[in-house]
Design a protein around this motif. Structure first.
Motif, PDB file in Angstrom:
ATOM      1  N   VAL A   1      33.950  40.587  53.681  1.00 27.70           N
ATOM      2  CA  VAL A   1      33.949  41.826  54.461  1.00 27.70           C
ATOM      3  C   VAL A   1      35.184  42.668  54.144  1.00 27.70           C
ATOM      4  O   VAL A   1      36.094  42.250  53.428  1.00 27.70           O
ATOM      5  CB  VAL A   1      33.945  41.522  55.983  1.00 27.70           C
ATOM      6  N   TYR A   2      35.172  43.880  54.729  1.00 26.64           N
ATOM      7  CA  TYR A   2      36.341  44.757  54.735  1.00 26.64           C
ATOM      8  C   TYR A   2      36.779  44.984  56.172  1.00 26.64           C
ATOM      9  O   TYR A   2      35.960  44.986  57.092  1.00 26.64           O
ATOM     10  CB  TYR A   2      36.012  46.123  54.126  1.00 26.64           C
ATOM     11  N   TRP A   3      38.072  45.200  56.341  1.00 26.82           N
ATOM     12  CA  TRP A   3      38.622  45.722  57.582  1.00 26.82           C
ATOM     13  C   TRP A   3      39.204  47.091  57.286  1.00 26.82           C
ATOM     14  O   TRP A   3      39.873  47.294  56.261  1.00 26.82           O
ATOM     15  CB  TRP A   3      39.732  44.803  58.125  1.00 26.82           C
ATOM     16  N   MET A   4      38.982  48.043  58.167  1.00 20.80           N
ATOM     17  CA  MET A   4      39.487  49.407  57.979  1.00 20.80           C
ATOM     18  C   MET A   4      40.549  49.711  59.032  1.00 20.80           C
ATOM     19  O   MET A   4      40.445  49.289  60.183  1.00 20.80           O
ATOM     20  CB  MET A   4      38.340  50.425  58.079  1.00 20.80           C
ATOM     21  N   PHE A   5      41.550  50.476  58.617  1.00 25.07           N
ATOM     22  CA  PHE A   5      42.612  50.912  59.515  1.00 25.07           C
ATOM     23  C   PHE A   5      42.624  52.436  59.500  1.00 25.07           C
ATOM     24  O   PHE A   5      42.933  53.056  58.482  1.00 25.07           O
ATOM     25  CB  PHE A   5      43.958  50.331  59.079  1.00 25.07           C
TER      26      PHE A   5
ATOM     27  N   GLY B   1      40.573  44.654  51.844  1.00 23.45           N
ATOM     28  CA  GLY B   1      39.458  43.917  51.276  1.00 23.45           C
ATOM     29  C   GLY B   1      39.638  42.416  51.440  1.00 23.45           C
ATOM     30  O   GLY B   1      40.610  41.854  50.941  1.00 23.45           O
ATOM     31  N   LEU B   2      38.705  41.784  52.145  1.00 20.84           N
ATOM     32  CA  LEU B   2      38.737  40.336  52.377  1.00 20.84           C
ATOM     33  C   LEU B   2      37.437  39.712  51.871  1.00 20.84           C
ATOM     34  O   LEU B   2      36.863  38.833  52.509  1.00 20.84           O
ATOM     35  CB  LEU B   2      38.908  40.048  53.876  1.00 20.84           C
ATOM     36  N   LEU B   3      36.984  40.164  50.713  1.00 19.25           N
ATOM     37  CA  LEU B   3      35.693  39.728  50.200  1.00 19.25           C
ATOM     38  C   LEU B   3      35.686  38.243  49.872  1.00 19.25           C
ATOM     39  O   LEU B   3      34.711  37.536  50.154  1.00 19.25           O
ATOM     40  CB  LEU B   3      35.321  40.550  48.963  1.00 19.25           C
ATOM     41  N   ALA B   4      36.751  37.738  49.265  1.00 23.08           N
ATOM     42  CA  ALA B   4      36.793  36.315  48.909  1.00 23.08           C
ATOM     43  C   ALA B   4      36.890  35.439  50.144  1.00 23.08           C
ATOM     44  O   ALA B   4      36.312  34.350  50.200  1.00 23.08           O
ATOM     45  CB  ALA B   4      37.972  36.045  47.971  1.00 23.08           C
ATOM     46  N   GLU B   5      37.635  35.907  51.150  1.00 21.31           N
ATOM     47  CA  GLU B   5      37.867  35.109  52.351  1.00 21.31           C
ATOM     48  C   GLU B   5      36.703  35.170  53.339  1.00 21.31           C
ATOM     49  O   GLU B   5      36.322  34.166  53.931  1.00 21.31           O
ATOM     50  CB  GLU B   5      39.143  35.588  53.073  1.00 21.31           C
ATOM     51  N   ARG B   6      36.148  36.376  53.546  1.00 21.50           N
ATOM     52  CA  ARG B   6      35.152  36.566  54.604  1.00 21.50           C
ATOM     53  C   ARG B   6      33.924  37.356  54.155  1.00 21.50           C
ATOM     54  O   ARG B   6      32.963  37.489  54.904  1.00 21.50           O
ATOM     55  CB  ARG B   6      35.781  37.324  55.782  1.00 21.50           C
TER      56      ARG B   6
ATOM     57  N   GLU C   1      33.570  45.039  58.777  1.00 23.28           N
ATOM     58  CA  GLU C   1      33.479  44.149  59.939  1.00 23.28           C
ATOM     59  C   GLU C   1      34.285  44.646  61.126  1.00 23.28           C
ATOM     60  O   GLU C   1      33.858  44.557  62.276  1.00 23.28           O
ATOM     61  CB  GLU C   1      33.978  42.749  59.556  1.00 23.28           C
ATOM     62  N   LYS C   2      35.481  45.182  60.849  1.00 20.39           N
ATOM     63  CA  LYS C   2      36.379  45.601  61.920  1.00 20.39           C
ATOM     64  C   LYS C   2      37.047  46.922  61.554  1.00 20.39           C
ATOM     65  O   LYS C   2      37.304  47.198  60.379  1.00 20.39           O
ATOM     66  CB  LYS C   2      37.468  44.539  62.171  1.00 20.39           C
ATOM     67  N   LEU C   3      37.339  47.692  62.591  1.00 29.56           N
ATOM     68  CA  LEU C   3      38.093  48.934  62.438  1.00 29.56           C
ATOM     69  C   LEU C   3      39.215  48.939  63.458  1.00 29.56           C
ATOM     70  O   LEU C   3      38.979  48.770  64.655  1.00 29.56           O
ATOM     71  CB  LEU C   3      37.178  50.150  62.655  1.00 29.56           C
ATOM     72  N   PHE C   4      40.436  49.131  62.962  1.00 26.36           N
ATOM     73  CA  PHE C   4      41.612  49.170  63.818  1.00 26.36           C
ATOM     74  C   PHE C   4      42.143  50.612  63.826  1.00 26.36           C
ATOM     75  O   PHE C   4      42.590  51.117  62.791  1.00 26.36           O
ATOM     76  CB  PHE C   4      42.694  48.224  63.286  1.00 26.36           C
TER      77      PHE C   4
END
Length: 314
Positions: free
Chosen positions: A34-38, A27-32, A59-62
């Motif tokens: 968005v969420y990134w998923m792995f 979770g990068l809600l404060a920074e961007r 936003e991104k999936l790794f």
């Protein structure tokens, strides 16, 4: 600012009543915002329904590797993202073959997405896969039956804290001068006094480091990706007495994960990808084994959340 890991699935191979297969959100809600998923194992979007996360903000999936328990939930997730307000660009990173999997799945199912998708296939080497003014994400190959990657997410250093009290003690009221000094500009007061910005700003604050590894045996890149990480997410498919199975199937035991964490100087180790043979309190054995090597070890479970504190917060 809050950075949080949220585990949607923590099982290995096949889902069980206690654990769905692998997926974790950063979770990068404060920074961007968005969420990134792995990874995105089968049933991940069902897990999202019971979680305080939103696919529309993904936003991104790794993807670490192309085994089904890390991948089969992807076509459904991508389709649902459109229905849940996801109209911003979406980027997928993964081993060679991820493009064919995604494009074939969407074509055969006649799925239409309401957003732009970019797919980036990784080379089997150490590499930077993403960088902007906030984060650097690097990847490196691990040791597994098929090509598998680990990811290292590094938050760039933040500006030090402005010593507002000291400025006030010099008779400087809050206003434009504060902003200039905070931006690193030297200023001159009406009486001719010159203030050097560096004398009123604390040292740069190191950013957080998060490492999330795919399935792997112990290896050099597991250590280098994890170097000085605040948190390491590492598979622990087997207990130590099943070491021969770990070797046979190119997985790690909880002790293997702990040794990697210890060698790399990791802060918190979080164990995931737990075999369905370890149910209930049996899974605690994995955590207890790991703690004999690396004391700061946690055992993830589905819907487990972990806040990654910055050095300022710590």
């Amino acid at each position: 600012m809050k950075v949080e890991l949220y585990f949607l699935g923590t099982g290995a191979g096949m889902p069980s009543k206690e654990r769905n297969v692998t997926s974790v959100m950063l979770g990068l809600l404060a920074e961007r915002g968005v969420y990134w998923m792995f990874d995105c194992g089968e049933g991940t979007q069902h897990q999202v329904l019971r979680a305080p996360v939103k696919i529309g903000k993904l936003e991104k999936l790794f993807i670490t590797h192309l085994h089904g328990d890390h991948l089969y939930g992807l076509p459904g997730l991508m389709s649902s993202r459109s229905y849940q307000g996801g109209d911003t660009p979406f980027t997928i990173y993964g081993p060679k073959g991820i493009r064919e999997f995604v494009e074939t799945s969407l074509r055969i199912s006649d799925s239409h997405l309401g957003y732009q998708t970019t797919i980036i296939e990784l080379e089997p080497e150490e590499q930077v896969v993403f960088e902007d003014d906030q984060f650097v994400v690097s990847a490196a190959p691990l040791v597994h039956r098929i090509e598998s990657f680990g990811y290292r997410i590094v938050e760039k250093p933040q500006k030090g804290r402005l010593d507002a009290e000291r400025l006030k003690s010099l008779g400087i009221a809050f206003g434009p001068l504060f902003g200039k000094i905070k931006n690193g500009e030297d200023v001159e007061l009406p009486d001719g006094t010159k203030l050097k910005a560096e004398e009123f700003i604390g040292p740069m604050i190191p950013g957080r480091i998060v490492t999330i590894l795919g399935d792997t045996q112990p290896c050099v890149h597991a250590v280098t990706l994890s170097k000085d990480a605040d948190v390491l997410v590492h598979e622990a498919t087997f207990a130590e007495h099943r070491k021969e199975l770990a070797v046979m199937y190119d997985h790690s035991t909880a002790i293997d994960a702990a040794k990697t964490a210890q060698e790399a100087g990791v802060g918190t180790l979080i164990l995931t990808h737990i075999s369905s043979r370890y149910q209930g309190e049996e899974a605690d054995m994995l955590r207890d084994e790991a703690r004999t090597v690396h004391g700061d070890t946690l055992l993830a479970h589905d819907h487990f959340r972990f806040e990654i504190r910055s050095s300022r917060q710590r």
